[in-house]
Scaffold this active site. Structure first.
Site, PDB file in Angstrom:
ATOM      1  NE  ARG A  72      -2.285  -0.787   3.660  1.00  0.00           N
ATOM      2  CZ  ARG A  72      -2.089   0.326   4.360  1.00  0.00           C
ATOM      3  NH1 ARG A  72      -2.507   1.492   3.897  1.00  0.00           N
ATOM      4  NH2 ARG A  72      -1.475   0.279   5.519  1.00  0.00           N
ATOM      5  CE  LYS A 128      -6.188  -4.463   4.292  1.00  0.00           C
ATOM      6  NZ  LYS A 128      -6.882  -5.087   5.457  1.00  0.00           N
ATOM      7  CG  HIS A 149      -7.871  -5.034  10.444  1.00  0.00           C
ATOM      8  ND1 HIS A 149      -6.589  -4.580  10.639  1.00  0.00           N
ATOM      9  CD2 HIS A 149      -7.799  -5.852   9.358  1.00  0.00           C
ATOM     10  CE1 HIS A 149      -5.789  -5.086   9.728  1.00  0.00           C
ATOM     11  NE2 HIS A 149      -6.500  -5.869   8.943  1.00  0.00           N
ATOM     12  CB  SER A 161       1.749  -7.726  10.617  1.00  0.00           C
ATOM     13  OG  SER A 161       2.612  -8.598   9.942  1.00  0.00           O
ATOM     14  CE  LYS A 163      -5.580 -10.655  11.289  1.00  0.00           C
ATOM     15  NZ  LYS A 163      -6.005  -9.373  10.683  1.00  0.00           N
ATOM     16  CB  THR A 164      -3.498 -15.801   9.563  1.00  0.00           C
ATOM     17  OG1 THR A 164      -3.800 -14.485   9.076  1.00  0.00           O
ATOM     18  CG2 THR A 164      -3.876 -16.821   8.515  1.00  0.00           C
ATOM     19  CG  ASP A 192      -7.826  -8.657   6.549  1.00  0.00           C
ATOM     20  OD1 ASP A 192      -7.150  -8.494   7.571  1.00  0.00           O
ATOM     21  OD2 ASP A 192      -7.754  -7.896   5.567  1.00  0.00           O
ATOM     22  NE  ARG A 219      -0.002  -8.859   1.864  1.00  0.00           N
ATOM     23  CZ  ARG A 219      -0.688  -8.687   2.984  1.00  0.00           C
ATOM     24  NH1 ARG A 219      -1.753  -9.426   3.234  1.00  0.00           N
ATOM     25  NH2 ARG A 219      -0.305  -7.795   3.866  1.00  0.00           N
TER      26      ARG A 219
END
Length: 522
Positions: free
Chosen positions: A53, A194, A213, A231, A235-236, A250, A315
């Site tokens: 981004r 996003k 989020h 990050s 979380k994942t 997400d 990604r």
């Protein structure tokens, strides 16, 4: 269809191409030399000079409708309607004589609150990204699809607008009055999703929906859990549980009927990806997946996931149905469990802390984790990182609005809230060791099955939180961070150091100053 049926009235391209399947998007991408197929059938593309981004080039168009509601600053930067019109005119000129690819999708599995999105781009691979990441319309929905928002992407356009108020030759502009996102100069597909996430984060609170989020999963008994975390906090990994079904990884909303996914797919990091550590993502990299900025062997066409020559932010996007055991409806009930994840590299936080509603608001606003020594030039000690609401780059409103919505939801539905530390113990990063993933998974399971609601707690005087006295299968030196340090004085010194960072950071929230008493003490 004729272009006028698909486009905003200011766009006049050569033609508009609507494709009806991932195979068609991939065929067009290959025909236009946008990428190559890997040996597993995934489409691999390079996004150009931008592989992530561009936060310094993202603006909200400042209009009377939103001016008083936006938390203006470094994240939410204003741009004038005049500049927006100039960028729009540049994009319109750029697309004359070119083909545009149109892809429709929903942002929001709960149709009452969702937005109908039309993505228009010169790249067929962006069409595939939108196909993966937004929720595919049903046949009946597709027949009469009228978008609420347009996303117009012109990655090959280099803007030349000196004095217009932009920061560079690229721009990502959100216009709530026109319900349009303009993207110019960057091919990084993440800007598409996003931008719409940001739009939902602004619009939904006015409808009493809490945008989050976070990842979300559902147990066999129907119990729903949400996982917030920046990050590197897990979380994942921790929300991917073979005993539970994935709602999404997400972006979600918490509305009147429960939690709903904003997306129809996943957009996962794949640097150093392995089949052993993350089998679900590994197996999702197949035909229909879009992989960005990886290195592809020219002969075998295999992907080298360890090669960061283009970027460490490699990604992959894929539809959520590539994940076994996903929830097809993209919805769950009201969360029984809310988990905040942090990776404390100071080595001083307990592995799990139970939070009441006030402490939940405090830690939600703080959004703490650590930047590790060695990750950036000049970083030799752990650096505390605070991202309010665990998603500051995408939250246009004042943080306290989101924290009040969190408090309202957990009070109304009786959700249990836990702060789980996946970081270090026995010393800071470089001295202590990371809490084992097996211990963390046990703690998460005890949070989900209600065990942590029944055990006895002790109070941590510095961090002003309660943590369990004992848990089955978790050693005392893991539960009590002080016990893991050989030098107790060094522990308390480091704990007070981190507490001071918390207190300094919380001064940024004058509208929530009453919550400061529920944070760490001197």
């Amino acid at each position: 269809k004729e272009p006028g049926d698909l486009l905003p009235d200011w766009l006049k391209p050569k033609s508009v191409v609507r494709l009806a399947s991932p195979a068609a998007f991939i065929e067009e991408s290959l025909k236009r030399s946008e990428g190559h197929l890997s040996d597993t059938g995934a489409l691999c593309v390079l996004t150009g000079r931008f592989t992530g981004r561009a936060p310094n080039d993202r603006f909200l168009v400042d209009t009377n409708e939103i001016h008083e509601k936006v938390n203006w600053g470094k994240v939410n930067k204003p741009i004038s309607e005049e500049t927006y019109r100039k960028v729009q005119a540049e994009i319109a000129r750029h697309f004359r004589g070119r083909d545009l690819f149109a892809t429709d999708g929903w942002a929001g599995a709960d149709r009452e609150y969702g937005l109908k999105i039309r993505v228009l781009s010169e790249k067929a691979s962006h069409g595939l990204f939108a196909w993966n990441m937004f929720i595919r319309p049903t046949r009946s929905e597709a027949a009469g699809f009228e978008p609420d928002w347009f996303v117009v992407s012109a990655p090959s356009l280099t803007l030349d607008l000196p004095g217009a108020g932009l920061n560079s030759d690229i721009a990502v502009l959100l216009n709530f009055r026109k319900r349009t996102v303009l993207i110019a100069g960057t091919g990084y597909a993440g800007e598409i999703k996003k931008s719409i996430f940001t739009a939902l984060n602004f619009l939904l609170p006015e409808r009493d929906v809490f945008p989050m989020h976070c990842s979300c999963n559902v147990g066999a008994d129907g119990s729903t859990a949400v996982f917030f975390g920046l990050s590197g906090t897990g979380k994942t990994t921790l929300s991917s549980d073979p005993e539970r079904s994935l709602v999404g990884d997400d972006e979600h909303g918490w509305g009147a009927e429960g939690v709903f996914n904003f997306e129809g797919g996943c957009y996962a990091k794949c640097i150093n990806l392995s089949a052993e550590d993350e089998p679900q993502i590994w197996n999702a990299i197949r035909f229909g997946a879009l992989v960005e900025n990886v290195v592809l062997d020219p002969v075998s066409r295999s992907i080298d996931f360890s090669d960061d020559s283009h970027t460490a932010n490699t990604r992959v996007s894929y539809p959520i149905h590539y994940i076994p055991g996903f929830v097809p409806e993209g919805r769950g009930g009201h969360p029984r469990t809310v988990i905040f994840l942090t990776a404390d590299a100071f080595g001083v936080l307990p592995p799990v802390m139970k939070l009441d509603v006030d402490r939940a608001q405090y830690h939600f606003l703080s959004g703490y984790t650590s930047k590790l020594a060695g990750t950036e030039v000049g970083v030799t000690e752990p650096v505390p990182t605070f991202s309010e609401c665990f998603g500051a780059p995408f939250m246009p409103r004042f943080p306290s609005e989101y924290s009040r919505l969190l408090a309202k939801k957990i009070e109304k539905h009786g959700s249990s809230v836990f702060l789980i530390n996946t970081g270090w113990q026995g010393g800071p990063f470089g001295i202590g060791k990371r809490i084992s993933i097996s211990h963390t998974r046990k703690i998460v399971h005890m949070a989900l099955d209600g065990t942590l609601d029944k055990v006895s707690y002790r109070h941590h005087e510095i961090f002003n939180v309660d943590f369990p006295k004992a848990l089955p299968g978790i050693p005392e030196e893991v539960l009590n961070p002080e016990a893991a340090w050989k030098n107790k004085n060094a522990y308390f010194q480091k704990a007070r150091e981190l507490a001071a960072h918390f207190r300094e950071n919380f001064q940024r929230f004058p509208k929530a100053s009453a919550l400061a008493e529920f944070g760490p003490k001197a």
